[in-house]
Design a protein around this motif. Structure first.
Motif, PDB file in Angstrom:
ATOM      1  N   SER A 134     -54.410 -32.579 -43.170  1.00  0.00           N
ATOM      2  CA  SER A 134     -54.889 -32.264 -41.825  1.00  0.00           C
ATOM      3  C   SER A 134     -56.389 -32.051 -41.766  1.00  0.00           C
ATOM      4  CB  SER A 134     -54.187 -31.007 -41.303  1.00  0.00           C
ATOM      5  OG  SER A 134     -52.795 -31.232 -41.283  1.00  0.00           O
TER       6      SER A 134
ATOM      7  N   TRP B  30     -43.668 -39.536 -35.101  1.00  0.00           N
ATOM      8  CA  TRP B  30     -44.483 -38.897 -36.155  1.00  0.00           C
ATOM      9  C   TRP B  30     -43.848 -37.579 -36.591  1.00  0.00           C
ATOM     10  CZ3 TRP B  30     -48.301 -40.989 -38.864  1.00  0.00           C
ATOM     11  CH2 TRP B  30     -49.129 -40.179 -39.630  1.00  0.00           C
ATOM     12  N   ASN B  31     -43.394 -36.830 -35.570  1.00  0.00           N
ATOM     13  CA  ASN B  31     -42.729 -35.567 -35.870  1.00  0.00           C
ATOM     14  C   ASN B  31     -41.488 -35.800 -36.736  1.00  0.00           C
ATOM     15  OD1 ASN B  31     -41.800 -32.986 -35.942  1.00  0.00           O
ATOM     16  ND2 ASN B  31     -41.669 -32.699 -33.719  1.00  0.00           N
TER      17      ASN B  31
ATOM     18  N   ASN C 295     -52.866 -36.669 -41.142  1.00  0.00           N
ATOM     19  CA  ASN C 295     -51.945 -36.178 -40.122  1.00  0.00           C
ATOM     20  C   ASN C 295     -52.582 -36.302 -38.731  1.00  0.00           C
ATOM     21  OD1 ASN C 295     -49.681 -35.035 -39.009  1.00  0.00           O
ATOM     22  ND2 ASN C 295     -50.414 -32.918 -39.282  1.00  0.00           N
ATOM     23  N   GLU C 296     -52.790 -37.501 -38.333  1.00  0.00           N
ATOM     24  CA  GLU C 296     -53.337 -37.802 -37.019  1.00  0.00           C
ATOM     25  C   GLU C 296     -52.782 -39.161 -36.625  1.00  0.00           C
ATOM     26  OE1 GLU C 296     -54.299 -38.263 -33.873  1.00  0.00           O
ATOM     27  OE2 GLU C 296     -55.703 -36.618 -34.298  1.00  0.00           O
ATOM     28  N   PRO C 297     -51.817 -39.150 -35.726  1.00  0.00           N
ATOM     29  CA  PRO C 297     -51.143 -40.417 -35.410  1.00  0.00           C
ATOM     30  C   PRO C 297     -52.094 -41.511 -34.974  1.00  0.00           C
ATOM     31  CG  PRO C 297     -49.982 -38.570 -34.450  1.00  0.00           C
ATOM     32  CD  PRO C 297     -51.242 -38.027 -35.014  1.00  0.00           C
TER      33      PRO C 297
ATOM     34  N   TYR D 264     -48.787 -43.866 -27.267  1.00  0.00           N
ATOM     35  CA  TYR D 264     -49.237 -42.699 -28.036  1.00  0.00           C
ATOM     36  C   TYR D 264     -48.223 -41.554 -27.978  1.00  0.00           C
ATOM     37  CZ  TYR D 264     -51.817 -38.418 -29.058  1.00  0.00           C
ATOM     38  OH  TYR D 264     -52.190 -37.197 -29.563  1.00  0.00           O
TER      39      TYR D 264
ATOM     40  N   LEU E 120     -42.597 -36.532 -40.192  1.00  0.00           N
ATOM     41  CA  LEU E 120     -43.027 -35.332 -40.937  1.00  0.00           C
ATOM     42  C   LEU E 120     -41.854 -34.392 -41.244  1.00  0.00           C
ATOM     43  CD1 LEU E 120     -46.401 -34.303 -39.218  1.00  0.00           C
ATOM     44  CD2 LEU E 120     -46.019 -35.685 -41.261  1.00  0.00           C
ATOM     45  N   SER E 121     -40.891 -34.370 -40.369  1.00  0.00           N
ATOM     46  CA  SER E 121     -39.784 -33.432 -40.548  1.00  0.00           C
ATOM     47  C   SER E 121     -38.722 -33.954 -41.508  1.00  0.00           C
ATOM     48  CB  SER E 121     -39.122 -33.142 -39.188  1.00  0.00           C
ATOM     49  OG  SER E 121     -40.073 -32.589 -38.302  1.00  0.00           O
TER      50      SER E 121
ATOM     51  N   ARG F  49     -46.098 -37.640 -50.581  1.00  0.00           N
ATOM     52  CA  ARG F  49     -46.327 -36.222 -50.864  1.00  0.00           C
ATOM     53  C   ARG F  49     -46.386 -35.462 -49.547  1.00  0.00           C
ATOM     54  NH1 ARG F  49     -47.766 -32.046 -49.616  1.00  0.00           N
ATOM     55  NH2 ARG F  49     -49.199 -30.554 -50.593  1.00  0.00           N
ATOM     56  N   GLY F  50     -46.990 -36.100 -48.550  1.00  0.00           N
ATOM     57  CA  GLY F  50     -47.065 -35.457 -47.250  1.00  0.00           C
ATOM     58  C   GLY F  50     -48.235 -36.009 -46.457  1.00  0.00           C
ATOM     59  N   VAL F  51     -48.778 -35.153 -45.623  1.00  0.00           N
ATOM     60  CA  VAL F  51     -49.934 -35.552 -44.812  1.00  0.00           C
ATOM     61  C   VAL F  51     -51.017 -34.501 -45.012  1.00  0.00           C
ATOM     62  CG1 VAL F  51     -48.607 -36.791 -43.081  1.00  0.00           C
ATOM     63  CG2 VAL F  51     -48.952 -34.323 -42.834  1.00  0.00           C
TER      64      VAL F  51
ATOM     65  N   HIS G 176     -58.564 -30.708 -47.254  1.00  0.00           N
ATOM     66  CA  HIS G 176     -57.170 -30.801 -47.695  1.00  0.00           C
ATOM     67  C   HIS G 176     -56.925 -32.082 -48.479  1.00  0.00           C
ATOM     68  CE1 HIS G 176     -52.637 -30.532 -46.503  1.00  0.00           C
ATOM     69  NE2 HIS G 176     -52.857 -30.205 -47.779  1.00  0.00           N
TER      70      HIS G 176
ATOM     71  N   LEU H 263     -45.631 -39.834 -30.926  1.00  0.00           N
ATOM     72  CA  LEU H 263     -45.693 -38.455 -31.437  1.00  0.00           C
ATOM     73  C   LEU H 263     -44.337 -37.953 -31.924  1.00  0.00           C
ATOM     74  CD1 LEU H 263     -48.092 -36.722 -28.864  1.00  0.00           C
ATOM     75  CD2 LEU H 263     -48.600 -37.492 -31.187  1.00  0.00           C
ATOM     76  N   SER H 264     -43.316 -38.269 -31.153  1.00  0.00           N
ATOM     77  CA  SER H 264     -41.989 -37.807 -31.573  1.00  0.00           C
ATOM     78  C   SER H 264     -41.584 -38.515 -32.869  1.00  0.00           C
ATOM     79  CB  SER H 264     -40.956 -38.038 -30.480  1.00  0.00           C
ATOM     80  OG  SER H 264     -40.895 -39.419 -30.154  1.00  0.00           O
TER      81      SER H 264
END
Lengths: 280, 598
Positions: free
Chosen positions: A114, A273-274, A61-63, A266, A277-278, A110-112, A118, A270-271
């Motif tokens: 951090s 990436w959001n 979880n780090e773009p 960058y 994730l969402s 599954r997800g990210v 983890h 981010l948006s």
């Protein structure tokens, strides 16, 4: 740093950053689930998007890092091509996240994660079979008895080089402390310490004397371990006879697909990436 | 009852699973609420970092607090270890989310302060100082180069500010890079102005201001990048984990729900199966009981029925079945025993009766044999004795004829007595012979005119006193054996004449009437009559009533009675002393038919 503040090859007395920890990264996979591949031959970033492992895939979880893993995977899988994967355009960012969001909608990820612990937890609990990974996690998993392979993608690694920066505004005792700190990092011991996690230090010769010959041969030269090797927490992380995934320092750094950078896009990413994730 | 227990058990289990289902349903609702709240949280956080409004910040904090409460409450109420573990995972991420949001708030507020307060203030300050520089340059009539440098500085600085402001509105690294280049450019141009003494000091101050502008501007960029990273990456990552675990909760609850549904189905199937088994068992039990009852009741009843049938047919049953039972069958059996006892008594009576009958038959046979022997004897005796008697009478006659004149009177009298006695003996023997012959002489039936028969007999009868013979009415003509009827009439008519004491006034009246299938003949006289006390005796052998001087053997009526009865008739006598006698006898109308019936 050149005298005109640009970065160049000519030697000057000016530096922008103090290099120290670096490595080449890829993804790790649990060989108990994902059939073991051949380094630089069959192992591929595309495995991250292989539908066979759907639901068992995670990214960091780090773009500025995970985005590269995603780009390398999408490109290796033939889902898209990018002009410069080190500096994606907005349209390429859009294209990338369209693909990632669709995959996430399908439950591929599954997800990210951090943090390194983890990422270890995800694989050790069986939540993931393949994921973006940092070197310490690989060896921690090996110490736990999980046959985690740090892939050597045929497309090449994502390389990175950590640096230490000192603000020009620093002065006095703070400046002294800052220099002490930077000197400590390059003093040898930290380099030997991080070598046992799979990292490299920028001045390895100073650390070599703090590593056993077996350790040096394994971690830097990519030779089979003559004995069991311990990690940073005294656990055996390498069994006798094992060879480091990807081989020697030279071999590994000879297979770089991209260097980590902070792209111009960058903030824009981010948006995306959001959104990625969402997406549920 | 078993089915009832099965039903109760099944209902209880279903009730339990229903409660479990409710819990799962509640859990699913909580998971959905968590997921929804997290999404809402992220949306509000994004809005906050864009707007920087405190109200939006507070709405995030309120929702977060509500979410914490919800999750903690769920942890408190959760007993399922697996569920509890997932709730704790969510619980672990919530504080981190809050921490990151606090950092985002801080960065956002820093940026707000920098961009909205410090940066404009500094920009104004720089603007004023650059204005002063411009004024000094104009007054001092500085070179065009200096004025141009000032202009370029102002332009670069303005462009940098614009780029930074644009960045704060729509973050883009190229704007930052451009702004930095512009700032560097501004500084370069400003350094040109420093070469001129009148502006040197002021330029130094502007230079510091621009450096501060750059620092504040870049700090604002850093803050912007910071909260954008926090919201879009770190907090989004935390939210994604919370969503993942809430989704996992939903999947677990779905799994539980499926398991419960499966349990319910299994329970229903089990109850159905058990009920089926119960019903089947009950049916089998019922069949078994029925069979048992049939075995217990039917055979005894069949046995009793058979017994009753045997009893009804008069049979005696020694061993009555099921007598020892205490139920209705036992009562029936005991009733049967009563019947059986009655039958036994009846059988005994019948046996006694049969024995008596056999004895009677034997006696009758003996009597008949005795009678036959007696008849045979009488016949033989009367027949065989007649010859010696005839010889005696002949010899006596010869002696009397040959030597009568030599014999004294007494002897002659004796001889006469002998003749008389012999004669009587012959009469006795004749009558005895006739009596014995009754029924032994078989003759063919023939058509008999009874009137002619009577008339012929009257003509032949010895009727010295001229007793009047009257036939009243007509006498029938019918088929019969002539001789016995003739003998009956002969004896009755001869008796009526012989014993009539009325001389020529004597009357014998013969009549006949048809009664049923017989003719009833009556021979009535007006003689002395017979006292009723002798009515029975007159039909006995050798019994004589009335005038004993009258010749007779006392066998006439005995022969009549025997003949009448032998041929199916009856004879009776009606008489009172001095009132005459009427003999009535019946004679079958059709002898042939009578013989056939007999």
């Amino acid at each position: 740093m050149q005298n005109d503040n640009s970065i160049g090859a000519n030697e000057t007395k000016r530096i922008s950053f103090l290099p120290y920890v670096h490595n080449v990264d890829s993804f790790g996979y649990n060989a108990a689930v994902v059939p073991r591949g051949t380094a630089y031959d069959t192992e591929s970033w595309s495995w991250l998007l292989d539908r066979k492992f759907s639901g068992k895939v995670a990214l960091v979880n780090e773009p500025t890092i995970g985005l590269f893993d995603a780009v390398l995977a999408v490109q290796a899988a033939g889902l898209a091509t990018f002009e410069d994967i080190g500096n994606l355009t907005r349209s390429e960012i859009d294209q990338l996240f369209r693909i990632l969001v669709e995959l996430r909608k399908d439950g591929h990820f599954r997800g990210v994660w951090s943090s390194v612990p983890h990422s270890v937890e995800l694989m050790s609990q069986g939540d993931v079979a393949i994921e973006s990974m940092f070197s310490p996690a690989v060896f921690e998993l090996n110490a736990k008895g999980i046959d985690c392979v740090y892939a050597s993608p045929k497309e090449g690694y994502r390389a990175w080089h950590g640096v230490m920066c000192l603000s020009s505004a620093t002065s006095g005792a703070n400046q002294d402390a800052a220099y002490e700190y930077m000197n400590w990092w390059l003093s040898g011991w930290p380099g030997a310490f991080i070598a046992r996690q799979g990292y490299y230090i920028s001045n390895p010769e100073r650390s070599r004397k703090l590593l056993s010959a077996d350790e040096w041969d394994y971690w830097y030269d990519g030779k089979p371990a003559q004995t069991d090797l311990k990690g940073t927490n005294e656990d055996v992380v390498v069994k006798q006879g094992q060879t480091r995934d990807g081989g020697s320092y030279e071999k590994r750094f000879s297979n770089i697909a991209v260097w980590n950078t902070v792209m111009n896009t960058y903030e824009y990413s981010l948006s995306g990436w959001n959104e990625f994730l969402s997406t549920g | 009852m078993a089915i009832g227990i099965i039903g109760y058990s099944g209902t209880t289990r279903l009730d339990g699973t229903s409660q479990a289902m409710q819990r799962v349903s509640d859990l699913n609702a909580v998971a959905l609420e968590v997921d929804r709240d997290v999404q809402e949280l992220q949306m509000r956080a994004a809005k906050y970092v864009i707007s920087g409004h405190d109200s939006m910040r507070d709405s995030v904090l309120d929702l977060h607090a509500k979410l914490v409460l919800l999750v903690n409450s769920s942890i408190t109420n959760q007993s399922d270890p697996e569920m509890l573990s997932v709730f704790r995972k969510i619980s672990d991420h919530l504080p981190e989310y809050r921490t990151q949001f606090d950092s985002a708030i801080e960065e956002r507020q820093i940026r707000t302060s920098l961009v909205q307060q410090q940066l404009p203030t500094l920009s104004d300050s720089i603007g004023r100082r650059l204005g002063e520089l411009e004024q000094i340059a104009f007054q001092e009539k500085q070179s065009p180069k200096a004025r141009n440098a000032l202009l370029l500085c102002k332009t670069a600085l303005s462009r940098a500010e614009q780029r930074l402001l644009r960045y704060y509105v729509a973050p883009d690294s190229t704007l930052v890079d451009g702004a930095l280049e512009d700032i560097d450019s501004a500084l370069t141009h400003l350094q040109t102005l420093q070469e001129y003494e009148p502006t040197k000091q002021l330029c130094a101050q502007v230079l510091v201001d621009i450096r501060e502008f750059e620092r504040i501007g870049m700090r604002a960029v850093q803050a912007t990048r910071g909260y954008l990273f926090l919201v879009n990456v770190v907090m989004a990552g935390e939210a994604a984990e919370i969503s993942y675990y809430s989704d996992r909760l939903r999947r677990m609850s779905e799994s539980r729900r499926s398991a419960i549904a499966s349990t319910v189905q299994s329970t229903v199937d089990g109850v159905r199966q058990l009920t089926g088994y119960g019903i089947g068992t009950s049916l089998l039990l019922a069949v078994f009981i029925a069979a048992r009852l049939v075995m217990l009741i039917l055979p005894p009843i069949q046995s009793l029925t058979s017994t009753f049938q045997r009893l009804a047919s008069g049979e005696t049953v020694v061993a009555i079945p099921e007598v020892e039972r205490n139920d209705e069958i036992g009562e029936m059996a005991r009733a049967a025993r009563v019947f059986s006892d009655q039958n036994r008594q009846q059988v005994q009576l019948l046996a006694t009766s049969e024995e008596l009958g056999r004895q009677l038959t034997a006696n009758a046979e003996n009597l008949e044999k005795t009678n036959a022997d007696l008849n045979s004897f009488a016949y033989v005796a009367s027949h065989d004795l007649k010859s010696p008697l005839r010889a005696i009478r002949q010899l006596a006659s010869w002696i009397e004829e040959d030597s009568g004149h030599l014999l004294p009177a007494d002897s002659l009298k004796h001889f006469q007595t002998i003749e008389a006695r012999v004669h009587r003996m012959e009469m006795l023997l004749n009558d005895l012979l006739q009596y014995a012959r009754v029924g032994t002489t078989e003759s063919e039936a023939e058509r008999v005119n009874s009137a002619t028969l009577v008339e012929d007999l009257v003509g032949l009868c010895d009727n010295p006193l001229r007793v009047q013979i009257i036939v009243s009415g007509s006498l029938p003509i019918f088929v019969t054996i002539r001789t016995p009827l003739e003998q009956v009439f002969r004896n009755l008519i001869s008796n009526a004449i012989k014993y009539n004491d009325k001389g020529d006034r004597g009357i014998v009246q013969i009549s006949c009437e048809n009664v049923d299938d017989s003719f009833v003949f009556k021979v009535k006289d007006n003689g002395p009559g017979i006292s009723p006390q002798h009515h029975e005796r007159v039909f006995q052998m050798y019994q004589r009533v009335g005038d004993t001087n009258t010749e007779g053997t006392g066998m006439g009526l005995a022969i009549v009675k025997k003949q009448v009865e032998k041929h199916g008739g009856r004879i009776s006598v009606e008489s009172n002393a001095d009132a005459g006698v009427t003999f009535s006898f019946s004679w079958p109308e059709s002898f042939a038919e009578r013989v056939a019936e007999t």
